[in-house]
Scaffold this motif. Sequence first.
Motif, PDB file in Angstrom:
ATOM      1  N   ASN A  16       0.822  -1.219   0.000  1.00  0.00           N
ATOM      2  CA  ASN A  16       0.000   0.000   0.000  1.00  0.00           C
ATOM      3  C   ASN A  16       0.852   1.263   0.000  1.00  0.00           C
ATOM      4  O   ASN A  16       1.907   1.302   0.619  1.00  0.00           O
ATOM      5  CB  ASN A  16      -0.879   0.047   1.257  1.00  0.00           C
ATOM      6  N   ARG A  17       0.316   2.280  -0.647  1.00  0.00           N
ATOM      7  CA  ARG A  17       0.967   3.598  -0.589  1.00  0.00           C
ATOM      8  C   ARG A  17      -0.109   4.681  -0.568  1.00  0.00           C
ATOM      9  O   ARG A  17      -1.073   4.615  -1.335  1.00  0.00           O
ATOM     10  CB  ARG A  17       1.869   3.810  -1.809  1.00  0.00           C
ATOM     11  N   VAL A  18       0.059   5.655   0.319  1.00  0.00           N
ATOM     12  CA  VAL A  18      -0.752   6.874   0.268  1.00  0.00           C
ATOM     13  C   VAL A  18       0.192   7.999  -0.132  1.00  0.00           C
ATOM     14  O   VAL A  18       1.259   8.160   0.463  1.00  0.00           O
ATOM     15  CB  VAL A  18      -1.397   7.182   1.638  1.00  0.00           C
ATOM     16  N   THR A  19      -0.196   8.760  -1.166  1.00  0.00           N
ATOM     17  CA  THR A  19       0.610   9.905  -1.590  1.00  0.00           C
ATOM     18  C   THR A  19      -0.192  11.161  -1.302  1.00  0.00           C
ATOM     19  O   THR A  19      -1.355  11.259  -1.708  1.00  0.00           O
ATOM     20  CB  THR A  19       0.934   9.824  -3.094  1.00  0.00           C
ATOM     21  N   THR A  57      -2.591  13.464   0.692  1.00  0.00           N
ATOM     22  CA  THR A  57      -3.712  13.014   1.536  1.00  0.00           C
ATOM     23  C   THR A  57      -4.876  12.517   0.691  1.00  0.00           C
ATOM     24  O   THR A  57      -5.932  12.206   1.220  1.00  0.00           O
ATOM     25  CB  THR A  57      -4.230  14.175   2.419  1.00  0.00           C
ATOM     26  N   ASN A  58      -4.676  12.452  -0.651  1.00  0.00           N
ATOM     27  CA  ASN A  58      -5.847  12.197  -1.504  1.00  0.00           C
ATOM     28  C   ASN A  58      -5.709  10.996  -2.427  1.00  0.00           C
ATOM     29  O   ASN A  58      -6.623  10.743  -3.210  1.00  0.00           O
ATOM     30  CB  ASN A  58      -6.133  13.434  -2.366  1.00  0.00           C
ATOM     31  N   THR A  59      -4.563  10.298  -2.375  1.00  0.00           N
ATOM     32  CA  THR A  59      -4.374   9.203  -3.334  1.00  0.00           C
ATOM     33  C   THR A  59      -3.892   7.941  -2.635  1.00  0.00           C
ATOM     34  O   THR A  59      -2.893   7.965  -1.907  1.00  0.00           O
ATOM     35  CB  THR A  59      -3.352   9.596  -4.420  1.00  0.00           C
ATOM     36  N   PHE A  60      -4.621   6.861  -2.867  1.00  0.00           N
ATOM     37  CA  PHE A  60      -4.214   5.546  -2.380  1.00  0.00           C
ATOM     38  C   PHE A  60      -3.870   4.688  -3.591  1.00  0.00           C
ATOM     39  O   PHE A  60      -4.629   4.650  -4.564  1.00  0.00           O
ATOM     40  CB  PHE A  60      -5.367   4.890  -1.605  1.00  0.00           C
ATOM     41  N   SER A  61      -2.723   4.018  -3.561  1.00  0.00           N
ATOM     42  CA  SER A  61      -2.396   3.089  -4.643  1.00  0.00           C
ATOM     43  C   SER A  61      -1.863   1.811  -4.027  1.00  0.00           C
ATOM     44  O   SER A  61      -1.307   1.821  -2.926  1.00  0.00           O
ATOM     45  CB  SER A  61      -1.370   3.702  -5.600  1.00  0.00           C
ATOM     46  N   ALA A  62      -2.056   0.713  -4.745  1.00  0.00           N
ATOM     47  CA  ALA A  62      -1.617  -0.572  -4.195  1.00  0.00           C
ATOM     48  C   ALA A  62      -1.299  -1.558  -5.302  1.00  0.00           C
ATOM     49  O   ALA A  62      -1.858  -1.491  -6.401  1.00  0.00           O
ATOM     50  CB  ALA A  62      -2.707  -1.160  -3.306  1.00  0.00           C
ATOM     51  N   ILE A  63      -0.393  -2.440  -4.986  1.00  0.00           N
ATOM     52  CA  ILE A  63      -0.223  -3.663  -5.758  1.00  0.00           C
ATOM     53  C   ILE A  63      -0.719  -4.783  -4.852  1.00  0.00           C
ATOM     54  O   ILE A  63      -0.237  -4.943  -3.727  1.00  0.00           O
ATOM     55  CB  ILE A  63       1.255  -3.892  -6.144  1.00  0.00           C
ATOM     56  N   SER A  64      -1.736  -5.502  -5.326  1.00  0.00           N
ATOM     57  CA  SER A  64      -2.287  -6.624  -4.564  1.00  0.00           C
ATOM     58  C   SER A  64      -1.790  -7.904  -5.216  1.00  0.00           C
ATOM     59  O   SER A  64      -2.161  -8.207  -6.357  1.00  0.00           O
ATOM     60  CB  SER A  64      -3.817  -6.589  -4.591  1.00  0.00           C
ATOM     61  N   ARG A  65      -0.950  -8.633  -4.512  1.00  0.00           N
ATOM     62  CA  ARG A  65      -0.379  -9.863  -5.086  1.00  0.00           C
ATOM     63  C   ARG A  65      -1.318 -11.020  -4.772  1.00  0.00           C
ATOM     64  O   ARG A  65      -1.380 -11.485  -3.638  1.00  0.00           O
ATOM     65  CB  ARG A  65       1.028 -10.072  -4.538  1.00  0.00           C
ATOM     66  N   THR A  66      -2.091 -11.408  -5.797  1.00  0.00           N
ATOM     67  CA  THR A  66      -3.094 -12.466  -5.638  1.00  0.00           C
ATOM     68  C   THR A  66      -2.541 -13.764  -6.238  1.00  0.00           C
ATOM     69  O   THR A  66      -1.564 -13.725  -6.989  1.00  0.00           O
ATOM     70  CB  THR A  66      -4.405 -12.098  -6.369  1.00  0.00           C
ATOM     71  N   PRO A  67      -3.192 -14.908  -5.957  1.00  0.00           N
ATOM     72  CA  PRO A  67      -2.704 -16.174  -6.530  1.00  0.00           C
ATOM     73  C   PRO A  67      -2.689 -16.146  -8.061  1.00  0.00           C
ATOM     74  O   PRO A  67      -1.897 -16.841  -8.691  1.00  0.00           O
ATOM     75  CB  PRO A  67      -3.717 -17.200  -6.016  1.00  0.00           C
ATOM     76  N   SER A  68      -3.567 -15.337  -8.692  1.00  0.00           N
ATOM     77  CA  SER A  68      -3.570 -15.311 -10.161  1.00  0.00           C
ATOM     78  C   SER A  68      -2.763 -14.140 -10.717  1.00  0.00           C
ATOM     79  O   SER A  68      -2.908 -13.778 -11.884  1.00  0.00           O
ATOM     80  CB  SER A  68      -5.005 -15.282 -10.685  1.00  0.00           C
TER      81      SER A  68
END
Length: 352
Positions: free
Chosen positions: A222-225, A227-238
């Motif tokens: 997770n990253r918040v840049t 106070t208005n932006t959330f970004s993420a890389i979600s590492r899923t099984p697929s």
Amino acid sequence: MTALMRPATEPAVRDSRPILEGPGIGYHQNWYAVCLSRELKPGKIVGRGFLDGKVIAFRGKNGKAQVMSAYCSHIGADLSIGDVIGDEVRCPFHHWQYNQEGVCTHIPVGCKIPDRARIQTFPTAEKWGMVWAFNGEKPLFDVPGVRGYEESDLLYGVKVHEAGFPVPPWVMVCNSHDYQHLHTLHELGIIEGPINMNSSDYVLEHDVHYTTRDGLKVENWNRVTGTNTFSAISRTPSGPIFGMFTGTRIPGGGTRAYLLAGVPRKEGKNKGRPPTRTEQFALVSGTMMSFLKDAPRLLRAAKFMQAFLDDDEGVLQTIQFRQGVMVEADKTLLGFLKYVREYPKADLLSAA
Ligand code: FES
Ligand SMILES: [Fe+2]
């Protein structure tokens, strides 16, 4: 228990003042998305509510997008109903013309151009299929990104969340640090987190490992840049999923929100090239998806991100946010609120 004692589970909260923005106070110095890049063809002007005022974005014949205050320095006509002439914008009323630095270059009746005939401009950038403006004279940091990937590594779509939210962007972004709601509202089983917490003046990062209500095991970066932006890389099984929510504060204190979802490009000839227009449209219409070779992967990413937003929708549409009675499990959220409370502000539109 005497009135002076706190319940054992309530951490000492030193600062619970309301988090305010407004004229005379200022607004968080963030990169705010003004419009989608695809809305701004060369020669086009888009007008948008921005903070407690209004801005225009226009694209000159040179292809460059520029964001500036919407109101003419003469007697205040709205430039969003003006015209683009070459690389300049012309006021609809007395046809004063302004360049991309906001400087008046032409007054048709031939009067001397006063030095103060200027429009307040904002540092402007294009990334992730959006035109962004920084609320400050100079950007304090780069346009938000995502951990571990460049924009060109990702195949993604971007769309506007049509309903918007009646709360400021930072309330939407609070979710990323609200561990109670991950458990209750999203029904995540937290395996580990928050871990690997990192922070600077303008960025907060942490990891969380969880299982979804469908039993999917996920590792989130997770990253918040700002106070208005959330970004993420979600590492899923697929495979990894890229997601971003970014909010722009609009008059009245609400949020215009943009949602991005995507996947890493597969190795090969497309790796490293910017997304095409078709790919940019990918999230807008399900039918467009079928034209894309990567449609199934992209659709899975879009659904994954949309599911989080759908869970949050009702609360975000109705919450009257205040820092009330907090408990031990709110420790991460309190850390976020402290960061927001100390965040720098500016007010270029009122100063203009
Ligand atoms: S109000 Fe813009 S030129 Fe007069
Ligand atoms: Fe949430």
